[in-house]
Design an enzyme around this catalytic site. Structure first.
Site, PDB file in Angstrom:
ATOM      1  N   GLU A 125      73.090  29.524  61.521  1.00 11.47           N
ATOM      2  CA  GLU A 125      73.171  28.247  62.238  1.00 11.47           C
ATOM      3  C   GLU A 125      74.531  27.582  62.016  1.00 11.47           C
ATOM      4  O   GLU A 125      75.091  26.972  62.934  1.00 11.47           O
ATOM      5  CB  GLU A 125      72.049  27.312  61.770  1.00 11.47           C
TER       6      GLU A 125
ATOM      7  N   TRP B  61      76.868  29.320  64.264  1.00 14.75           N
ATOM      8  CA  TRP B  61      76.720  28.808  65.626  1.00 14.75           C
ATOM      9  C   TRP B  61      77.587  27.563  65.806  1.00 14.75           C
ATOM     10  O   TRP B  61      78.249  27.374  66.838  1.00 14.75           O
ATOM     11  CB  TRP B  61      75.261  28.447  65.913  1.00 14.75           C
TER      12      TRP B  61
ATOM     13  N   TRP C 295      71.228  19.848  92.077  1.00 14.02           N
ATOM     14  CA  TRP C 295      70.286  19.154  91.198  1.00 14.02           C
ATOM     15  C   TRP C 295      69.408  18.220  92.039  1.00 14.02           C
ATOM     16  O   TRP C 295      69.881  17.263  92.623  1.00 14.02           O
ATOM     17  CB  TRP C 295      71.053  18.365  90.134  1.00 14.02           C
TER      18      TRP C 295
ATOM     19  N   ASN D 298      65.448  20.617  65.958  1.00 13.70           N
ATOM     20  CA  ASN D 298      66.227  21.499  66.827  1.00 13.70           C
ATOM     21  C   ASN D 298      65.371  22.249  67.837  1.00 13.70           C
ATOM     22  O   ASN D 298      65.757  22.401  69.004  1.00 13.70           O
ATOM     23  CB  ASN D 298      67.038  22.499  65.999  1.00 13.70           C
TER      24      ASN D 298
ATOM     25  N   TRP E  78      72.201  18.721  83.767  1.00 17.52           N
ATOM     26  CA  TRP E  78      72.233  18.800  82.305  1.00 17.52           C
ATOM     27  C   TRP E  78      73.163  17.760  81.688  1.00 17.52           C
ATOM     28  O   TRP E  78      72.973  17.347  80.539  1.00 17.52           O
ATOM     29  CB  TRP E  78      72.637  20.202  81.841  1.00 17.52           C
TER      30      TRP E  78
ATOM     31  N   TRP F 220      73.202  22.101  75.263  1.00 16.69           N
ATOM     32  CA  TRP F 220      72.742  21.751  76.608  1.00 16.69           C
ATOM     33  C   TRP F 220      73.109  22.823  77.614  1.00 16.69           C
ATOM     34  O   TRP F 220      72.305  23.174  78.492  1.00 16.69           O
ATOM     35  CB  TRP F 220      73.290  20.380  77.020  1.00 16.69           C
TER      36      TRP F 220
END
Length: 474
Positions: free
Chosen positions: A279, A282, A311, A346, A364, A387
């Site tokens: 993590e 990441w 959208w 998370n 988004w 996102w």
């Protein structure tokens, strides 16, 4: 002549590269923090994170005083005005060298470039350090010398290159003095909205104690517990990483120290520690991406076909999502946790984001900005990366046809509804078998809880069609 250390998202003295390099025991060192409320507003800084920064400055001031480093504070509207003030301050105080740690977002980079050029024109030296990541952007590249586009190869290359470094502490500086009106005081102006954060300690000893407790007591089970929001299975350190009160190097050093202590031989991380390390990698992956892809800071999709997405969502649906009244319990509980605490588990971030994008068909960017406006641990690179991962528009994002089913996600990660009942008291009496679909309960008419605003199966088909059309058009 003096050295000036500019603090930003690195609010610590331990393992702060710029500060450590500035203090040589001979040259007087001054530290400064500049609040930029208009810039923060443009970047959607959450009031709850602003409060954490405000409180952390007090602790940082105390630590710097013990090092004989005067701590200055100034409030300027934005980066441009902050630079002008720094130039004037440097001239007034006889500063010959500026030390600072690099930020990778485009506005922050432009700020550093502009400031460096002006100072160098005046004959001053600017020393910029890569401090935010364990391995700096540009140091982890593929065989073609390019940055990685997929996380797993990046992680493998990162781990192959990584060497454990000792966490450094700054030396004592030589005493120096500055005009009293520049010095930080506990009542300095802080003209940005603040919301009292959770009872989060801000002194370094307490922060390190939290890191030690997680690494020693809970990280071994992290791989098993991290996906269940009703379980205290995460580190709760992300807010400190976001404002730089704690470094990723400190986290990794602690993991290996505890691993060494547990077996007395070569440091071998537990399965849980390996997952937590992943993590942290990441986090580095997304920081590197922001460095290499300035378009991300401009909130453009990483994948070029993203601009073809249509959208269809509306503000009413977005507002219902924000307020946690969509009729899908796991989504609503997640949003209510965020609104009440400034933090979200998370796993729930992925569920809530997927629902907004692929069930409500809302851009988004709306969700990205809303999260930043609420999160105590808001970090642009990680938030944008998360996102876009959920939107299937990001670097190594999930395939567009992978769409979280909010009912199944709730059943899998909050099977008994413990988390849901904690945040949605209206559902306290709903039986376990109906907690994820309360509209099927025979007594659902008595609930002060909305029915689902959309049908997931129907919206899933719409999403598949919209995404396929966008890719085909590209």
């Amino acid at each position: 002549m003096k050295r000036l250390v500019l603090f930003n998202r690195d609010l610590r003295t331990i393992d702060n590269t710029a500060l450590i390099q500035a203090i040589d025991g001979e040259t007087p060192v001054i530290a400064v923090f500049i609040a930029t409320p208009q810039q923060w507003a443009q970047h959607d800084l959450a009031p709850i994170q602003a409060d954490l920064i405000r409180r952390r400055l007090e602790a940082l001031h105390e630590e710097l005083e013990l090092l004989n480093v005067p701590f200055l504070y100034k409030e300027c509207d934005d980066f441009e005005r902050a630079n002008e003030w720094l130039l004037a301050l440097s001239a007034e105080l006889g500063v010959s060298e500026l030390f600072l740690n690099f930020d990778y977002e485009i506005n922050e980079r432009n700020r550093i470039t502009a400031l460096s050029e002006r100072l160098e024109q005046q004959g001053k030296t600017v020393c910029v350090f890569d401090d935010k990541c364990i391995l700096r952007p540009g140091s982890v590249l593929n065989k073609q010398g390019k940055n990685f586009k997929v996380f797993t190869p990046f992680k493998n290359a990162w781990k192959a290159q990584f060497t454990l470094a000792r966490v450094q502490k700054p030396k004592m500086s030589v005493p120096t003095d500055v005009p009293a009106h520049y010095r930080y005081e506990s009542n300095v102006p802080f003209n940005y909205p603040t919301v009292s954060s959770l009872p989060m300690p801000v002194d370094t000893n307490s922060i390190i104690d939290k890191l030690r407790a997680f690494s020693h007591d809970r990280v071994a089970n992290y791989h098993q517990d991290r996906d269940f929001p009703a379980v205290d299975g995460t580190s709760q350190l992300s807010a400190y990483l976001a404002i730089g009160a704690l470094s990723a190097r400190q986290c990794v050093a602690r993991l290996y120290l505890d691993a060494t202590m547990s077996n007395g031989q070569e440091p071998t991380l537990s399965e849980g520690a390996e997952i937590w390390l992943s993590e942290l990698i990441w986090r580095e992956f997304y920081q590197h991406l922001v460095y290499f892809e300035p378009k991300l800071s401009r909130r453009h999709g990483y994948l070029s076909w993203e601009r073809n997405l249509i959208w269809q969502g509306n503000e009413e649906a977005f507002t219902q999502w924000c307020n946690g009244v969509t009729g899908y319990p796991i989504v609503d509980a997640a949003m209510r946790q965020l609104n009440a605490t400034g933090w979200m588990h998370n796993r729930l971030r992925m569920i809530a984001a997927s629902f907004l994008i692929k069930d409500l068909h809302v851009d988004w960017r709306w969700g990205e900005a809303y999260f930043m406006s609420k999160l105590v641990d808001g970090d642009f690179a990680a938030n944008n990366g998360g996102w876009q991962w959920c939107a299937s528009t990001g670097c190594d994002g999930q395939p567009y046809f992978r769409i979280f089913n909010p009912i199944r996600q709730g059943e899998r990660f909050d099977a008994q509804g413990e988390f849901i009942r904690q945040w949605i008291p209206e559902l306290a009496n709903v039986p376990n078998r109906h907690i994820h679909q309360p509209w099927l309960w025979e007594a659902c008419q008595k609930l002060e809880y909305p029915e689902p605003i959309v049908d997931h199966k129907t919206q899933r088909e719409i999403t598949l069609s919209v995404y396929k059309a966008a890719k085909d058009q590209h």
